[in-house]
Design a protein around this motif. Sequence first.
Motif, mmCIF file in Angstrom:
data_model
loop_
_atom_site.group_PDB
_atom_site.id
_atom_site.type_symbol
_atom_site.label_atom_id
_atom_site.label_comp_id
_atom_site.label_asym_id
_atom_site.label_seq_id
_atom_site.Cartn_x
_atom_site.Cartn_y
_atom_site.Cartn_z
ATOM 1 N N PHE A 83 57.648 35.130 17.556
ATOM 2 C CA PHE A 83 58.570 35.866 16.501
ATOM 3 C C PHE A 83 59.469 35.007 15.418
ATOM 4 C CE2 PHE A 83 57.763 38.079 20.534
ATOM 5 C CZ PHE A 83 57.221 39.211 20.217
ATOM 6 N N PRO A 84 59.812 35.249 14.352
ATOM 7 C CA PRO A 84 60.514 34.453 13.565
ATOM 8 C C PRO A 84 61.801 34.249 14.050
ATOM 9 C CG PRO A 84 59.512 36.568 12.276
ATOM 10 C CD PRO A 84 59.355 36.679 13.903
ATOM 11 N N ASP A 85 62.314 34.963 15.149
ATOM 12 C CA ASP A 85 63.895 34.682 15.553
ATOM 13 C C ASP A 85 63.870 33.987 16.741
ATOM 14 O OD1 ASP A 85 62.667 36.734 16.823
ATOM 15 O OD2 ASP A 85 64.236 37.643 17.670
ATOM 16 N N SER A 86 62.622 33.356 16.971
ATOM 17 C CA SER A 86 62.805 32.398 18.447
ATOM 18 C C SER A 86 61.503 31.550 18.138
ATOM 19 C CB SER A 86 62.452 33.404 19.454
ATOM 20 O OG SER A 86 62.725 32.534 20.646
ATOM 21 N N GLU A 87 62.066 30.067 18.412
ATOM 22 C CA GLU A 87 60.800 29.069 18.240
ATOM 23 C C GLU A 87 60.491 28.981 19.779
ATOM 24 O OE1 GLU A 87 58.156 26.575 16.771
ATOM 25 O OE2 GLU A 87 59.779 27.721 15.793
ATOM 26 N N PRO A 88 59.040 29.132 20.256
ATOM 27 C CA PRO A 88 58.674 29.265 21.421
ATOM 28 C C PRO A 88 59.087 27.890 22.202
ATOM 29 C CG PRO A 88 56.922 30.052 20.012
ATOM 30 C CD PRO A 88 58.037 29.439 19.513
ATOM 31 N N VAL A 89 59.559 28.116 23.430
ATOM 32 C CA VAL A 89 59.798 26.636 24.324
ATOM 33 C C VAL A 89 58.460 26.502 25.115
ATOM 34 C CG1 VAL A 89 61.314 25.924 26.357
ATOM 35 C CG2 VAL A 89 62.143 27.125 24.364
ATOM 36 N N ALA A 90 58.057 27.505 25.696
ATOM 37 C CA ALA A 90 56.612 27.311 26.686
ATOM 38 C C ALA A 90 55.491 27.255 25.815
ATOM 39 C CB ALA A 90 56.261 28.581 27.489
ATOM 40 N N ASP A 91 54.520 26.506 26.661
ATOM 41 C CA ASP A 91 53.135 26.393 25.836
ATOM 42 C C ASP A 91 52.214 27.410 26.503
ATOM 43 O OD1 ASP A 91 51.045 24.173 25.003
ATOM 44 O OD2 ASP A 91 50.358 24.956 26.991
ATOM 45 N N PRO A 92 51.579 27.987 25.440
ATOM 46 C CA PRO A 92 50.458 29.105 26.027
ATOM 47 C C PRO A 92 49.851 28.798 27.020
ATOM 48 C CG PRO A 92 50.605 28.950 23.481
ATOM 49 C CD PRO A 92 51.125 27.474 24.001
ATOM 50 N N GLY A 93 49.130 27.566 27.257
ATOM 51 C CA GLY A 93 48.235 27.121 28.316
ATOM 52 C C GLY A 93 49.084 27.214 29.604
ATOM 53 N N GLU A 94 50.448 26.759 29.697
ATOM 54 C CA GLU A 94 51.082 26.947 30.755
ATOM 55 C C GLU A 94 51.450 28.371 31.470
ATOM 56 O OE1 GLU A 94 54.660 24.914 29.902
ATOM 57 O OE2 GLU A 94 53.646 22.759 29.824
ATOM 58 N N LEU A 95 51.617 29.227 30.197
ATOM 59 C CA LEU A 95 51.872 30.611 30.560
ATOM 60 C C LEU A 95 50.274 31.303 31.233
ATOM 61 C CD1 LEU A 95 53.999 31.934 27.591
ATOM 62 C CD2 LEU A 95 54.743 31.192 29.814
ATOM 63 N N ALA A 96 49.325 30.941 30.375
ATOM 64 C CA ALA A 96 48.114 31.705 30.912
ATOM 65 C C ALA A 96 47.850 31.203 32.342
ATOM 66 C CB ALA A 96 46.850 30.834 30.129
ATOM 67 N N ALA A 97 48.291 29.872 32.744
ATOM 68 C CA ALA A 97 47.988 29.332 34.074
ATOM 69 C C ALA A 97 48.891 30.294 35.100
ATOM 70 C CB ALA A 97 48.229 28.124 34.184
ATOM 71 N N ASP A 98 49.815 31.176 34.631
ATOM 72 C CA ASP A 98 50.509 32.063 35.292
ATOM 73 C C ASP A 98 49.687 33.143 36.103
ATOM 74 O OD1 ASP A 98 52.986 30.893 35.501
ATOM 75 O OD2 ASP A 98 53.767 31.964 33.870
ATOM 76 N N TYR A 99 48.505 33.360 35.111
ATOM 77 C CA TYR A 99 47.562 34.850 35.262
ATOM 78 C C TYR A 99 46.388 34.248 35.552
ATOM 79 C CZ TYR A 99 51.607 36.654 32.612
ATOM 80 O OH TYR A 99 53.063 37.065 32.481
ATOM 81 N N PHE A 100 45.558 33.342 35.161
ATOM 82 C CA PHE A 100 44.275 32.990 35.269
ATOM 83 C C PHE A 100 44.238 31.400 35.856
ATOM 84 C CE2 PHE A 100 43.832 36.293 32.049
ATOM 85 C CZ PHE A 100 43.000 37.222 32.923
ATOM 86 N N PRO A 101 43.395 31.426 36.844
ATOM 87 C CA PRO A 101 42.289 31.952 37.275
ATOM 88 C C PRO A 101 42.543 33.139 38.352
ATOM 89 C CG PRO A 101 42.193 30.101 38.296
ATOM 90 C CD PRO A 101 43.415 29.911 37.294
ATOM 91 N N ALA A 102 44.241 33.140 38.807
ATOM 92 C CA ALA A 102 44.587 34.207 39.972
ATOM 93 C C ALA A 102 43.908 35.572 39.811
ATOM 94 C CB ALA A 102 46.059 34.247 40.140
ATOM 95 N N THR A 103 44.095 36.232 38.467
ATOM 96 C CA THR A 103 43.789 37.594 38.289
ATOM 97 C C THR A 103 42.205 37.798 38.573
ATOM 98 O OG1 THR A 103 45.613 37.796 37.135
ATOM 99 C CG2 THR A 103 43.913 39.718 36.782
ATOM 100 N N SER A 104 41.465 36.656 38.272
ATOM 101 C CA SER A 104 39.777 36.872 38.155
ATOM 102 C C SER A 104 39.464 36.685 39.480
ATOM 103 C CB SER A 104 39.361 35.765 37.390
ATOM 104 O OG SER A 104 39.653 36.038 35.960
ATOM 105 N N ARG A 105 40.165 35.937 40.464
ATOM 106 C CA ARG A 105 39.795 35.677 41.758
ATOM 107 C C ARG A 105 40.177 37.051 42.422
ATOM 108 N NH1 ARG A 105 41.920 29.291 42.010
ATOM 109 N NH2 ARG A 105 40.350 28.384 41.061
ATOM 110 N N PHE A 106 41.397 37.493 42.162
ATOM 111 C CA PHE A 106 41.860 38.889 42.976
ATOM 112 C C PHE A 106 40.577 39.835 42.732
ATOM 113 C CE2 PHE A 106 43.293 43.001 43.070
ATOM 114 C CZ PHE A 106 44.418 42.911 44.190
ATOM 115 N N PHE A 107 40.224 40.007 41.669
ATOM 116 C CA PHE A 107 39.011 41.023 41.439
ATOM 117 C C PHE A 107 37.636 40.532 42.105
ATOM 118 C CE2 PHE A 107 41.783 42.556 38.007
ATOM 119 C CZ PHE A 107 42.163 43.857 38.406
ATOM 120 N N GLU A 108 37.443 39.423 42.123
ATOM 121 C CA GLU A 108 36.220 38.682 42.717
ATOM 122 C C GLU A 108 36.383 39.151 44.098
ATOM 123 O OE1 GLU A 108 33.694 34.610 43.110
ATOM 124 O OE2 GLU A 108 35.629 34.634 42.256
#
Length: 417
Positions: A83-108
Amino acid sequence: MPRAQQPPEVDRYVLRRVAAVATSLSAVIATSVVAGPATASEGALPCALARTDTHHSEGLDTWNGAYPRPARTLRAVMVFLSFPDSEPVADPGELAADYFPATSRFFERASYGRFTLRPDVQRRWVRMPQTSSTYGIRRDWDADRRAAYLRDAVAAADGSVDFSRYDVVYLVADPDAAGVDSDATKVVNLDQPLQADDADLRRFVTVFEQSPPDRNVLAHETGHIFDLPDLYHRPRDGKGDWDTYVGDWDLMGSQFGLAPDPFGWHKWKVGWLGDRQVTCVSLARDQHGTVHTLRPLSAPMEPGGGRRARLLVVRTGPRSALAIEARGAVGNDHEVCTEGVLVYRVRSETASGSGPVEVLDGHPGTEACWGTSVFPQLADAPLGEGESMDDAEDGVRVQVYGRSSSGDWTVKVGRSG
């Protein structure tokens, strides 16, 4: 009220609960979707409840074609929004690792390998046109502001994402932006789709989690995309327990639960269990009861699908049934602290969030898993060897005779009284 009778040698004690588990307050409610066309379902057995017009109905005789059925590989895209009012601190790849591959493995694991959720993670931030506070992001989100958020997100990402390639869209907001409310994560299923890349976009998961996020939150939200209901109880005044209906059992009740594997009923509904793994129990034909061998729900599936029952179903009315399954510390349920035969009531006319599933407590006088369970009163709900339960509401008795060396349970189902 169902009660359990235990052998005299079983030590019975009560675990005191000194504090309420508040983590379930981040559970979310999905937005309604217009009912789609019915398609054929494996749930054609006589104990399969008919699907109703209720939101996320637990009926499973037909499949609601407005939702993708997770019986194949589904592709998902994960887009990261700044958003224009905030410069991101986190890296998208690091945030993605919070969800995948764990979510895919749960459903598998939950699907016995029958379903694959394949994510495509966009590893750069997409800038939204408005500040984070402009969208008014919160749990009970204003519909117009939510719609503006979705429109802006799709337009901003359209230059780099071909939305026509995906079944599911995850929109992940910068968790450090001032206007982002971590309690606002939810599914949005649209009756009037957005258009992008010559595709109708009907299903979004809007993610506003902090890092690390709530455990299993993305799997919970993705479950709504597969027409699974919320199983928690939302107090009218915002106070009280949220987990009184199902406790730790099934992540659609609480993503924090110790036993998040979907109920056997849900696995039957989405197609991960077939009719061969479901046994309909007819009390009318045998007043004295019938004995059944029950394979643990989370045990690996035998080659070819296997024919041993993993779910027993007693039809108790036009829109209700009792379901019986065995739960153990394996797979997605590896953290569970009590094993045994779980009994729960299913109602196909009860809407999402209003108690369509209710676990019957096999030990109503005790608690278990204090300090880790979201609702200790139901943590010891399963019946163990030599125990039984009488359900006065439907006149059904469930007796657990024992467990074999291979882990299968022997269960008798008959009339009580």
